[in-house]
Design an enzyme around this catalytic site. Structure first.
Site, PDB file in Angstrom:
ATOM      1  CB  SER A   2      -3.742   2.670   1.852  1.00  0.00           C
ATOM      2  OG  SER A   2      -3.867   2.065   0.596  1.00  0.00           O
TER       3      SER A   2
ATOM      4  CE  LYS B 246      -3.341  -1.177  -0.696  1.00  0.00           C
ATOM      5  NZ  LYS B 246      -3.576  -1.892  -1.992  1.00  0.00           N
TER       6      LYS B 246
ATOM      7  CE  LYS C 236     -11.225   9.463  -0.200  1.00  0.00           C
ATOM      8  NZ  LYS C 236     -11.329  10.371   0.949  1.00  0.00           N
TER       9      LYS C 236
ATOM     10  CG  HIS D 167       4.438  -6.317  -0.941  1.00  0.00           C
ATOM     11  ND1 HIS D 167       4.634  -5.097  -1.536  1.00  0.00           N
ATOM     12  CD2 HIS D 167       3.168  -6.683  -1.251  1.00  0.00           C
ATOM     13  CE1 HIS D 167       3.531  -4.750  -2.197  1.00  0.00           C
ATOM     14  NE2 HIS D 167       2.637  -5.698  -2.039  1.00  0.00           N
TER      15      HIS D 167
ATOM     16  CB  THR E  53      -0.677  -0.358  -8.217  1.00  0.00           C
ATOM     17  OG1 THR E  53      -1.010  -1.280  -7.183  1.00  0.00           O
ATOM     18  CG2 THR E  53      -1.484  -0.648  -9.452  1.00  0.00           C
ATOM     19  CD1 TRP E  54       1.816   5.884 -10.627  1.00  0.00           C
ATOM     20  CD2 TRP E  54       2.009   6.829  -8.604  1.00  0.00           C
ATOM     21  NE1 TRP E  54       2.038   7.231 -10.809  1.00  0.00           N
ATOM     22  CE2 TRP E  54       2.152   7.827  -9.583  1.00  0.00           C
ATOM     23  CE3 TRP E  54       2.087   7.173  -7.244  1.00  0.00           C
ATOM     24  CZ2 TRP E  54       2.379   9.161  -9.242  1.00  0.00           C
ATOM     25  CZ3 TRP E  54       2.310   8.495  -6.904  1.00  0.00           C
ATOM     26  CH2 TRP E  54       2.445   9.480  -7.901  1.00  0.00           C
TER      27      TRP E  54
ATOM     28  N   GLY F  96       2.406   2.336  -2.917  1.00  0.00           N
ATOM     29  CA  GLY F  96       2.514   2.857  -4.285  1.00  0.00           C
ATOM     30  C   GLY F  96       3.069   1.840  -5.272  1.00  0.00           C
TER      31      GLY F  96
HETATM   32  P1  A3P Z   1      -5.018   4.790  -1.204  1.00  0.00           P
HETATM   33  O1  A3P Z   1      -5.657   3.586  -0.572  1.00  0.00           O
HETATM   34  O2  A3P Z   1      -4.522   5.771  -0.186  1.00  0.00           O
HETATM   35  O3  A3P Z   1      -5.876   5.436  -2.231  1.00  0.00           O
HETATM   36  P2  A3P Z   1      -0.138  -0.420  -3.589  1.00  0.00           P
HETATM   37  O4  A3P Z   1      -0.173  -0.252  -5.054  1.00  0.00           O
HETATM   38  O5  A3P Z   1       1.238  -0.510  -3.021  1.00  0.00           O
HETATM   39  O6  A3P Z   1      -1.044  -1.506  -3.132  1.00  0.00           O
HETATM   40  O7  A3P Z   1      -0.697   0.949  -2.976  1.00  0.00           O
HETATM   41  C1  A3P Z   1      -2.040   1.295  -3.151  1.00  0.00           C
HETATM   42  C2  A3P Z   1      -2.214   2.778  -2.948  1.00  0.00           C
HETATM   43  O8  A3P Z   1      -1.710   3.475  -4.096  1.00  0.00           O
HETATM   44  C3  A3P Z   1      -3.672   3.143  -2.837  1.00  0.00           C
HETATM   45  O9  A3P Z   1      -3.703   4.290  -1.971  1.00  0.00           O
HETATM   46  C4  A3P Z   1      -4.016   3.480  -4.280  1.00  0.00           C
HETATM   47  O10 A3P Z   1      -5.180   4.255  -4.435  1.00  0.00           O
HETATM   48  C5  A3P Z   1      -2.769   4.240  -4.688  1.00  0.00           C
HETATM   49  N1  A3P Z   1      -2.558   4.285  -6.131  1.00  0.00           N
HETATM   50  C6  A3P Z   1      -2.820   3.339  -7.056  1.00  0.00           C
HETATM   51  N2  A3P Z   1      -2.505   3.755  -8.286  1.00  0.00           N
HETATM   52  C7  A3P Z   1      -2.052   5.018  -8.159  1.00  0.00           C
HETATM   53  C8  A3P Z   1      -1.602   6.006  -9.094  1.00  0.00           C
HETATM   54  N3  A3P Z   1      -1.555   5.752 -10.392  1.00  0.00           N
HETATM   55  N4  A3P Z   1      -1.213   7.196  -8.600  1.00  0.00           N
HETATM   56  C9  A3P Z   1      -1.245   7.459  -7.289  1.00  0.00           C
HETATM   57  N5  A3P Z   1      -1.678   6.587  -6.359  1.00  0.00           N
HETATM   58  C10 A3P Z   1      -2.075   5.371  -6.781  1.00  0.00           C
END
Ligand code: A3P
Length: 318
Positions: free
Chosen positions: A156, A67, A285, A128, A71-72, A69
């Site tokens: 998150s 959680k 979010k 992770h 995925t991003w 970032g």
């Molecule tokens: P929130 O729950 O605060 O919205 P991970 O990818 O490590 O599981 O982390 C997930 C978090 O990254 C979530 O945060 C998700 O909404 C956010 N996230 C996913 N894609 C994103 C993007 N393209 N830009 C910014 N935040 C992103």
């Protein structure tokens, strides 16, 4: 090979009996394995990773506490590295979610998954696991690590794990999740030790570990993408800068773009045989500071105090 696999499964069963048990967020129990809390299956996969994973010197691994970032950054690393292979108007990411762009080492089916089949170099992987739980072969390659404000990670993670939590267990209240998080008891935690494991390694070998923060990615995505490209050995050429390729990558991978794609709103992503996640749950979010809607002043101060204490003298702040 089958004999070896069976021996590891046996070892795993015996190992679990010796480890300290804690409270899981998704499943009932976590196990403290070498200082980190893992669910039983990720303990097993760590043993398998150490036995079967054969790295290449060119591999690049994306590491993060869940959680933060992942995925991003997956989308950014993939699209930066493969920018010559796709058009931005008709990109691979439009039809495939970021999760499927490269393998997640913690849940692969070892030894069945054949990573030698990945034709593209450098190969990308995600994990992770803490730095201390990685096999030496991964540590000798390059790693990109991303961390995030623990208060946002907690919120998150609480949302995400509540969705995945076993229906046989009572719901996890935020108060209980908060307490467990502060004590370090959550999947892959303690959160602070996880970050410190990579931070210390990055100080020792800055050329091998790129250390990023979610907040800096939000504030200056183009700066981060340039850093990322250079670190991965593919800096942007003058001509690409002029064409605005950096901006194209940032836009493609933005929360607004990815979270609205049909491919990220339909269906499930499977992690091993045990975990299924609704694809849309990877996008909630995507903001800095959503914790303000959930944590009171006392809770905020407690987490900040823990962060200050743990990071004191490390040169790191969040
Ligand atoms: P929130 O729950 O605060 O919205 P991970 O990818 O490590 O599981 O982390 C997930 C978090 O990254 C979530 O945060 C998700 O909404 C956010 N996230 C996913 N894609 C994103 C993007 N393209 N830009 C910014 N935040 C992103």
């Amino acid at each position: 090979e089958e004999v070896e696999y069976n021996i590891i499964c046996q070892k795993h069963k015996l190992l679990l009996q010796t480890l300290t048990k804690g409270n899981g967020w998704r499943v009932q129990h976590l196990y403290n394995y070498k200082g980190f809390w893992l669910n039983p299956n990720t303990v097993k996969n760590n043993l398998l990773l150490h036995t079967y994973f054969k790295s290449l010197p060119t591999d690049i691994v994306l590491a993060a506490f869940m959680k933060s970032g992942t995925t991003w950054l997956k989308a950014l690393m993939f699209s930066t590295l493969n920018r010559h292979r796709y058009n931005f108007s008709d990109h691979h990411l439009h039809n495939h979610g970021p999760q499927s762009t490269f393998p997640f080492l913690d849940c692969e089916s070892y030894p069945i998954t054949d990573f030698t089949n990945i034709p593209i170099s450098p190969r990308l992987f995600a994990t992770h696991y803490s730095y201390t739980l990685l096999p030496a072969c991964i540590k000798s390659g390059k790693i990109v690590y991303v961390c995030r404000d623990p208060k946002d990670v907690l919120i998150s993670k609480w949302h995400f794990m509540s969705k995945l939590r076993s229906k046989d267990l009572p719901p996890l209240s935020l108060d209980v999740a908060f307490e467990l998080f502060c004590q370090g008891e959550s999947e892959y935690g303690p959160f602070w030790e996880h970050i410190l494991s990579y931070w210390r390694a990055s100080l020792e070998s800055p050329e091998k570990i790129l250390f990023l923060k979610y907040e800096e990615m939000k504030k200056q995505p183009e700066v981060v993408v340039r850093k990322l490209a250079a670190f991965m050995g593919k800096p942007f050429a003058e001509e690409e800068e002029e064409k605005g390729v950096v901006g194209d990558i940032v836009k493609l991978c933005s929360f607004e773009n990815l979270s609205n794609l049909e491919v990220n709103n339909k269906g499930v992503e499977k992690f091993g045989s045990l975990v299924e996640v609704e694809k849309r749950d990877f996008f909630r979010k995507g903001e800095i500071g959503d914790w303000k809607n959930y944590l009171n002043e006392e809770m905020k101060e407690r987490i900040d105090r823990i962060t200050d204490d743990k990071f004191k003298g490390s040169g790191l702040s969040l």
